[in-house]
Design an enzyme around this catalytic site. Sequence first.
Site, PDB file in Angstrom:
ATOM      1  N   THR A 238       0.846  -1.196   0.000  1.00  0.00           N
ATOM      2  CA  THR A 238       0.000   0.000   0.000  1.00  0.00           C
ATOM      3  C   THR A 238       0.882   1.247   0.000  1.00  0.00           C
ATOM      4  OG1 THR A 238      -0.079  -0.101   2.421  1.00  0.00           O
ATOM      5  CG2 THR A 238      -1.955  -1.052   1.222  1.00  0.00           C
ATOM      6  N   ALA A 239       2.187   1.065  -0.298  1.00  0.00           N
ATOM      7  CA  ALA A 239       3.117   2.205  -0.223  1.00  0.00           C
ATOM      8  C   ALA A 239       3.290   2.842  -1.603  1.00  0.00           C
ATOM      9  CB  ALA A 239       4.443   1.746   0.363  1.00  0.00           C
ATOM     10  N   ARG A 240       4.096   2.239  -2.446  1.00  0.00           N
ATOM     11  CA  ARG A 240       4.298   2.733  -3.808  1.00  0.00           C
ATOM     12  C   ARG A 240       4.635   1.568  -4.727  1.00  0.00           C
ATOM     13  NH1 ARG A 240       2.050   6.716  -2.484  1.00  0.00           N
ATOM     14  NH2 ARG A 240       2.766   8.883  -2.630  1.00  0.00           N
ATOM     15  N   ASP A 264      -2.527  -1.880  -3.538  1.00  0.00           N
ATOM     16  CA  ASP A 264      -3.271  -0.631  -3.739  1.00  0.00           C
ATOM     17  C   ASP A 264      -2.486   0.324  -4.637  1.00  0.00           C
ATOM     18  OD1 ASP A 264      -5.421   1.239  -3.155  1.00  0.00           O
ATOM     19  OD2 ASP A 264      -4.026   2.306  -1.836  1.00  0.00           O
ATOM     20  N   GLU A 269       0.250   4.456 -12.752  1.00  0.00           N
ATOM     21  CA  GLU A 269      -1.002   4.973 -12.180  1.00  0.00           C
ATOM     22  C   GLU A 269      -1.379   6.262 -12.897  1.00  0.00           C
ATOM     23  OE1 GLU A 269      -0.851   5.478  -7.966  1.00  0.00           O
ATOM     24  OE2 GLU A 269      -0.194   3.440  -7.601  1.00  0.00           O
ATOM     25  N   HIS A 287      -5.315   2.635  -5.800  1.00  0.00           N
ATOM     26  CA  HIS A 287      -4.665   3.656  -4.971  1.00  0.00           C
ATOM     27  C   HIS A 287      -5.699   4.503  -4.206  1.00  0.00           C
ATOM     28  CE1 HIS A 287      -0.879   6.364  -4.472  1.00  0.00           C
ATOM     29  NE2 HIS A 287      -1.647   6.367  -3.387  1.00  0.00           N
ATOM     30  N   ILE A 288      -6.411   3.814  -3.307  1.00  0.00           N
ATOM     31  CA  ILE A 288      -7.418   4.511  -2.488  1.00  0.00           C
ATOM     32  C   ILE A 288      -7.064   4.410  -1.007  1.00  0.00           C
ATOM     33  CG2 ILE A 288      -9.328   4.372  -4.130  1.00  0.00           C
ATOM     34  CD1 ILE A 288     -10.324   1.897  -2.477  1.00  0.00           C
ATOM     35  N   GLY A 289      -5.775   4.226  -0.720  1.00  0.00           N
ATOM     36  CA  GLY A 289      -5.346   4.036   0.665  1.00  0.00           C
ATOM     37  C   GLY A 289      -5.824   5.108   1.619  1.00  0.00           C
ATOM     38  N   SER A 290      -5.832   6.343   1.184  1.00  0.00           N
ATOM     39  CA  SER A 290      -6.240   7.424   2.091  1.00  0.00           C
ATOM     40  C   SER A 290      -7.628   7.968   1.753  1.00  0.00           C
ATOM     41  CB  SER A 290      -5.217   8.564   2.035  1.00  0.00           C
ATOM     42  OG  SER A 290      -5.174   9.121   0.731  1.00  0.00           O
TER      43      SER A 290
HETATM   44  C1  8YV Z   1      -2.815  10.083  -1.440  1.00  0.00           C
HETATM   45  C2  8YV Z   1      -0.662   8.770  -0.929  1.00  0.00           C
HETATM   46  O1  8YV Z   1      -4.088   9.808  -1.825  1.00  0.00           O
HETATM   47  O2  8YV Z   1      -0.313  10.614   0.515  1.00  0.00           O
HETATM   48  C3  8YV Z   1       0.181   9.750  -0.177  1.00  0.00           C
HETATM   49  O3  8YV Z   1       1.416   9.626  -0.292  1.00  0.00           O
HETATM   50  O4  8YV Z   1      -0.152   7.875  -1.487  1.00  0.00           O
HETATM   51  C4  8YV Z   1      -2.148   8.782  -1.076  1.00  0.00           C
HETATM   52  O5  8YV Z   1      -2.752   8.137  -0.029  1.00  0.00           O
HETATM   53  C5  8YV Z   1      -2.187  10.830  -2.542  1.00  0.00           C
HETATM   54  O6  8YV Z   1      -0.809  10.882  -2.479  1.00  0.00           O
HETATM   55  C6  8YV Z   1      -2.757  12.230  -2.629  1.00  0.00           C
HETATM   56  O7  8YV Z   1      -1.926  13.094  -3.357  1.00  0.00           O
END
Ligand code: 8YV
Length: 321
Positions: A238-240, A264, A269, A287-290
């Site tokens: 879930t990082a990169r 994720d 992307e 990529h919906i982690g946050s």
């Molecule tokens: C964000 C993320 O949605 O903050 C990060 O590094 O990977 C994500 O969770 C995204 O980067 C928003 O710009």
Amino acid sequence: MSAKPSVFVTRKLPDAVLARLEKGYTVDLNLDDRLYSSDEIVERAQNADAILPCHTEHFTAELVARLPECVKIVANFSVGVDHCDLNALAAKGIVVTNTPDVLSDATAETAMLVMLGAARRASEGERMMRDGSWKSWSPAFMVGTAITGKTLGIIGMGRVGQTLARCARGFEMDIIYYNRTRLSPDLEQGAVYYDNLDDVLPKCDVLSLNCPVTDETRGFFNEERINQLSPGTIFVNTARGALVDEAALVAALKSGHIAAAGLDVYINEPGGNLDLAALPNTFLLPHIGSANKETRDAMGFRALDNLDAYFAGNPPGDRVA
Ligand code: 8YV
């Protein structure tokens, strides 16, 4: 400079964040939420004192060289800053900030979600329910792997890694970790530290990447590292995506050396990796982690806190360059 500092916001931010932003700043908003090209970023930056971007805008050395002198700060709406050439920005005297802490819970939740999704074959089951192909049940039907009581290896024990460890302890998982430096015992909470990846990889039932992309970590999870895992490991990222050699991951998922992957994030992307998508033993999110309301608001407010501090003449709390 106008009376209020001007901020170029590259993407559409939550309403509550925009409401606060508009009180203190002259704003250039992207309400259509279109992805701007590098040329458009440079053009819109011409009257900006600050830029508030997401990870979707790539501040390469080339783009940074083209930014006008009026831009004093890049206040990211993200914790990750691998989309920014920090050296180029610093050399140009541009302050850079990020949004740590506020998305640790959301990202750890997502890591648990994709871990469970991968371990319990949720993607296969979900698809079956949607396409009407569930025709039988037996004790041997859709048998996955338990995570309760298993060993979770965490690579990168920063804020997200620590939060994930806390969640995983709820499933009685034993935590082992690799990090540049060992955490203090109060932060470790019983997690076992190894100062070498070689010692962590063979011991995991589940491996989770929670480290940033740097020159040192880019592509580190390659065929050689994958071969160090014990057969049947479940892989979570879930990082990169850039931490991973995705072709090597696909090969390991096909051979079964990695039993399943919950992801994720991807090298490409948006879009992802169709070879990963073609496999039954992957559980994939875009990529919906946050991506929950509370977190997105908090990320925006944190970026605004950094802008407010900078324009009040104070050091921004989350300065990374
Ligand atoms: C964000 C993320 O949605 O903050 C990060 O590094 O990977 C994500 O969770 C995204 O980067 C928003 O710009």
